[in-house]
Enzyme design. Structure first.
Site, PDB file in Angstrom:
ATOM      1  N   LYS A 187       0.852  -1.185   0.000  1.00 45.37           N
ATOM      2  CA  LYS A 187       0.000   0.000   0.000  1.00 45.37           C
ATOM      3  C   LYS A 187       0.889   1.236   0.000  1.00 45.37           C
ATOM      4  O   LYS A 187       1.506   1.581   0.998  1.00 45.37           O
ATOM      5  CB  LYS A 187      -0.920   0.039   1.217  1.00 45.37           C
ATOM      6  CG  LYS A 187      -2.012   1.094   1.096  1.00 45.37           C
ATOM      7  CD  LYS A 187      -2.520   1.594   2.426  1.00 45.37           C
ATOM      8  CE  LYS A 187      -1.581   2.605   3.057  1.00 45.37           C
ATOM      9  NZ  LYS A 187      -1.428   3.841   2.244  1.00 45.37           N
ATOM     10  N   GLU A 263       9.194   1.929  11.188  1.00 46.15           N
ATOM     11  CA  GLU A 263      10.188   3.004  11.039  1.00 46.15           C
ATOM     12  C   GLU A 263       9.411   4.299  11.110  1.00 46.15           C
ATOM     13  O   GLU A 263       8.708   4.675  10.166  1.00 46.15           O
ATOM     14  CB  GLU A 263      10.939   2.839   9.707  1.00 46.15           C
ATOM     15  CG  GLU A 263      12.208   3.660   9.633  1.00 46.15           C
ATOM     16  CD  GLU A 263      11.957   5.023   9.026  1.00 46.15           C
ATOM     17  OE1 GLU A 263      11.865   5.995   9.828  1.00 46.15           O
ATOM     18  OE2 GLU A 263      11.860   5.130   7.817  1.00 46.15           O
ATOM     19  N   CYS A 297      12.672  11.453   7.297  1.00 52.80           N
ATOM     20  CA  CYS A 297      12.623  11.074   8.703  1.00 52.80           C
ATOM     21  C   CYS A 297      13.988  11.192   9.360  1.00 52.80           C
ATOM     22  O   CYS A 297      14.076  11.289  10.585  1.00 52.80           O
ATOM     23  CB  CYS A 297      12.069   9.669   8.853  1.00 52.80           C
ATOM     24  SG  CYS A 297      12.948   8.430   7.885  1.00 52.80           S
ATOM     25  N   GLU A 394       8.667  16.781  14.648  1.00 51.07           N
ATOM     26  CA  GLU A 394       9.329  16.577  13.368  1.00 51.07           C
ATOM     27  C   GLU A 394       8.822  17.639  12.393  1.00 51.07           C
ATOM     28  O   GLU A 394       7.616  17.748  12.163  1.00 51.07           O
ATOM     29  CB  GLU A 394       9.024  15.179  12.852  1.00 51.07           C
ATOM     30  CG  GLU A 394       9.826  14.766  11.649  1.00 51.07           C
ATOM     31  CD  GLU A 394       9.648  13.286  11.316  1.00 51.07           C
ATOM     32  OE1 GLU A 394      10.598  12.672  10.816  1.00 51.07           O
ATOM     33  OE2 GLU A 394       8.551  12.746  11.574  1.00 51.07           O
TER      34      GLU A 394
END
Length: 493
Positions: A187, A263, A297, A394
């Protein structure tokens, strides 16, 4: 491979599939549902893609389940040769893959080419491991029977990939899964499904049997993921994305005790000690912060600089940030492309505005770029309060937050003052000093005098709220293997 509806879009002279891929066949979504892919650089329509329903996704899982036994018995050598063929096809289609990635996410074409080179290497790496899986043999402590261990595939796996590196985040998961003998349901992120569609086409051309790789893009991922993970036929989930979504997936994985690899988010610190080579530190800073427009990331979010070199480092960082070329990545020479969508653009602007309201100083940038695309000016902030959202979340944008400290201890304490622990960066010319610091920094990956940590042959993953498990390196394939223990009696003759 067959193509029942011949649905595709032409990009860079290549036909990119826009359907679902289930049991070796390209097909439309249930009720011919579709969703649109829009260029974040211009707002222009790119393609209309089949929108997989929950029923479609369960069909894909059924296909993967039926193919699992046969694929799991396929020799490691055969799996290796298929992955190697896929690697070769990626190299042959390098320019087209990069053009597709840039078309759907606006990233500078040179960076997209770099992702193709990096992402393709995962297939070569895991092809080299596929034929060398081994167990162990030994005697029980009393010597009355023998202990055998073997490695077997976990089973059908759900791979959920993000939009920011739409090729490499796929090859890193798919390569390990196929090498281990697992079938997969993929996906992709709704913003960037075309890159993965092209990759799936290349895998089929490389000889992956029907049912082994299934592709179900969707505009509404939560119901799809929930249904798949509630199905006992699924045995593993691997997700790259936000920590919040990862937590929900882990909760959904619990009832069936699914093997899980996560992750997740990061808040990367970039430490500059007072003995650092500032030329090297600035080169690393530009790479760690502004590659992919900061939408990574492992991007450096917080620059923690010791006072003796702070003024020079900040002045030169501002100068280099102001020199970055911002624009549609399809135009050669761009350094920073758009943010992925209007939502992310607004989020970055809100983070910057909140920091300014709390006393932060903007040295350059600080606002979105007018026009149809989702561009944000490369930005440097100082005097950011530690409690400001931008210092704790983030960013996923081209914004560098710089703070000044007086000692190694203060720098390390600031680096660890976050629930995340994915990547960190450290610059010092004293190897012993740097190595001592790495033992105290809470991160799964640390770049010492290096602004890029991603490497096919190294384990990728974090600690704390940044995830579970490792991808790539020698450990990546282990995430898709179970260890089976056999107690073998010594029969008297």
């Amino acid at each position: 491979m067959t193509n029942s509806n011949n649905s595709s879009v032409d990009i860079a002279g290549a036909a990119i599939p826009t359907g679902l891929f289930i049991d070796g066949t390209w097909r439309p979504g249930e009720n011919d549902a579709t969703f649109d892919v829009i260029s974040p650089a211009s707002g222009a329509f790119v393609a209309s893609v089949a929108d997989a329903s929950v029923s479609d996704a369960l069909d894909a899982l059924g296909s993967a389940d039926r193919a699992q036994a046969s694929w799991g018995r396929t020799s490691g050598r055969e799996r290796a040769e298929i992955l190697r063929a896929a690697f070769d096809l990626i190299r042959q289609n390098r320019d087209v893959i990069a053009a597709v990635t840039t078309a759907e996410m606006g990233r500078p074409i040179e960076q997209s080419l770099g992702e193709v080179d990096y992402g393709g290497e995962f297939f070569r790496w895991f092809s080299e491991q596929a034929a060398h899986l081994s167990g162990d043999f030994g005697s029980s402590p009393r010597g009355d029977f023998d202990i055998l261990t073997t490695k077997v595939p976990v089973g059908p796996s759900l791979l959920i990939t993000p939009w920011n590196f739409p090729l490499a985040m796929g090859t890193r998961k798919i390569g390990a899964a196929l090498a281990a003998g697992c079938t997969v349901v993929i996906k992709p992120a709704a913003q960037t499904p075309l890159t993965m569609a092209l990759l799936v086409r290349l895998l089929a051309e490389a000889g992956v049997p029907a049912g082994v790789v299934n592709f179900v893009p969707t505009s509404d991922s939560a119901p799809q993921s929930e249904a798949l993970m509630a199905d006992s036929r699924l045995r593993k989930v691997s997700f790259t994305g936000s920590t919040g979504v990862g937590i929900r997936l882990l909760q959904q994985a619990a009832p069936n005790v699914l093997r899980s690899s996560m992750e997740l988010g990061g808040n990367g610190p970039f430490l500059v000690f007072d003995d650092a080579n500032l030329d090297a530190a600035l080169d690393g800073a530009m790479l760690a912060k502004f590659r992919n427009g900061g939408q990574s990331c492992v991007a450096a979010n917080r620059f923690i600089v010791q006072r003796a070199v702070a003024d020079e480092f900040i002045a030169r960082l501002v100068e280099r940030t102001q020199a970055l070329a911002v624009g549609d990545g399809a135009t050669p020479g761009m350094d920073v492309g758009p943010l992925i969508d209007a939502r992310q653009l607004a989020r970055v602007q809100n983070l910057v505005d909140d920091a300014i309201a709390q006393g932060a100083t903007v040295l350059t940038g600080g606002k979105s770029v007018p026009g149809n695309g989702h561009f944000f000016e490369p930005t440097v902030l100082v005097d950011v309060p530690p409690h400001a959202d931008i210092a704790n979340e983030e960013i996923f944008g081209p914004v560098a937050v710089v703070s000044v400290v007086d000692s190694d201890d203060e720098a390390i304490a600031a680096a660890n003052d976050t629930p995340y622990g994915l990547a960190a960066f450290l610059y010092s010319d004293d190897v012993t000093r740097a190595f001592n610091a790495t033992s105290r920094i809470e991160a799964g990956m640390i770049g010492v005098n290096r602004g890029l940590v991603s490497e096919v042959g190294a384990p990728f993953g974090g600690v704390k709220a940044s995830g579970l498990g490792r991808e790539g390196g020698k450990l990546g394939i282990e995430e898709y293997l179970e260890t089976k223990y056999i107690a073998l009696a010594r029969l008297e003759r």
